[in-house]
Design an enzyme around this catalytic site. Structure first.
Site, PDB file in Angstrom:
ATOM      1  N   CYS A  42      34.344  84.498 -91.384  1.00 43.79           N
ATOM      2  CA  CYS A  42      33.757  85.704 -90.853  1.00 43.79           C
ATOM      3  C   CYS A  42      34.372  86.738 -91.543  1.00 43.79           C
ATOM      4  CB  CYS A  42      33.703  86.157 -89.336  1.00 43.79           C
ATOM      5  SG  CYS A  42      33.069  87.733 -88.706  1.00 43.79           S
ATOM      6  N   ASP A  44      35.384  89.624 -90.498  1.00 47.74           N
ATOM      7  CA  ASP A  44      36.362  90.327 -89.625  1.00 47.74           C
ATOM      8  C   ASP A  44      37.468  90.434 -90.076  1.00 47.74           C
ATOM      9  OD1 ASP A  44      37.777  90.695 -87.188  1.00 47.74           O
ATOM     10  OD2 ASP A  44      36.248  90.510 -86.260  1.00 47.74           O
ATOM     11  N   ARG A  46      40.391  90.701 -88.800  1.00 49.97           N
ATOM     12  CA  ARG A  46      41.418  89.980 -88.008  1.00 49.97           C
ATOM     13  C   ARG A  46      41.335  88.421 -88.162  1.00 49.97           C
ATOM     14  NH1 ARG A  46      38.810  92.258 -82.668  1.00 49.97           N
ATOM     15  NH2 ARG A  46      37.004  91.634 -84.041  1.00 49.97           N
ATOM     16  N   HIS A  98      35.335  82.559 -85.031  1.00 44.99           N
ATOM     17  CA  HIS A  98      36.352  83.230 -84.168  1.00 44.99           C
ATOM     18  C   HIS A  98      35.743  83.714 -82.910  1.00 44.99           C
ATOM     19  CE1 HIS A  98      35.439  87.588 -84.977  1.00 44.99           C
ATOM     20  NE2 HIS A  98      34.826  86.965 -85.909  1.00 44.99           N
ATOM     21  N   CYS A 101      33.404  87.150 -81.961  1.00 42.76           N
ATOM     22  CA  CYS A 101      32.687  87.755 -83.031  1.00 42.76           C
ATOM     23  C   CYS A 101      31.869  88.861 -82.721  1.00 42.76           C
ATOM     24  CB  CYS A 101      32.215  86.429 -83.810  1.00 42.76           C
ATOM     25  SG  CYS A 101      31.363  86.819 -85.330  1.00 42.76           S
TER      26      CYS A 101
HETATM   27 CO    CO Z   1      33.156  87.760 -86.545  1.00 42.88          CO
END
Ligand code: CO
Length: 204
Positions: A42, A44, A46, A98, A101
């Site tokens: 992803c 993201d 993080r 994750h 999400c």
């Molecule tokens: Co995500």
């Protein structure tokens, strides 16, 4: 003064740090890359691939998009898989989702977010195909479960690409894994969906 000077300062410090312990690191790496892994994750912020598995530059080939989706017609993702498998000859492809999400959550909520809703239709499909497994769960548990199920679906999509199918046909040592990462504890979990051959894919 350079724009975003603090980032260039951080870069210098980072490169210096590596050169301190391994003066040849960058010059050696500049001559070739030979990663064993392709990470599909992803976008993201993080969930940074190299840091999570604590590997330096040169060890992981990476593709990231919102909600780690592998779409059969996405030339971007297919090109990455193609290059990783055919040229770099990676031995492992890991789809890493994750928990929590935002993309999966937005698909689940049915909230309106503009252009991205078209991309998230792929996750809505995953939700619809697996509605029985999600029935009766609390919102929190349903999100966790859908994040996991989405990884498993994307592992299947990777396995069904002509690229992976042909690699197996040609006897390549190539496994596709499904992982999920906890942004609240930094821990990776293997979803035990590893597939290493067409027979394994068909017997699921
Ligand atoms: Co995500």
């Amino acid at each position: 003064m350079k724009t975003l000077k603090h980032l260039f300062d951080r870069n210098l410090a980072w490169a210096d740090d590596i050169k301190q312990s391994n003066p040849e690191f960058f010059s050696k790496l500049s001559k070739q890359q030979a990663p064993e892994y392709l990470w599909i994750g992803c976008s993201d912020s993080r969930v940074p691939a190299n840091q999570i598995v604590n590997l330096p530059p040169g060890e992981i080939f990476v593709h990231r998009n919102i909600a780690n989706v592998v779409v059969h017609t996405d030339l971007n993702c297919l090109s990455v898989i193609h290059y990783a498998v055919e040229v770099l000859k990676v031995k492992h492809i890991m789809v890493c989702g994750h928990y929590g999400c935002g993309g999966v959550k937005a698909a689940m909520d049915g909230s309106e977010n503009g252009l991205i809703d078209n991309w998230l239709c792929h996750i809505k499909d995953v939700e619809r195909f697996n509605s029985e497994k999600l029935e009766g769960l609390s919102e929190h548990d349903k999100l966790d479960r859908l994040c996991e199920i989405n990884v498993i679906e994307q592992v299947n999509n990777v396995c069904n690409t002509t690229i992976v199918q042909n690699a197996w046909k040609n006897g390549a040592d190539l496994s596709v894994h499904g992982w999920i990462y906890g942004i609240d504890n930094g821990i990776l979990k293997d979803l035990d969906t590893c597939i290493s051959s067409k027979e394994q894919l068909l017997s699921r």
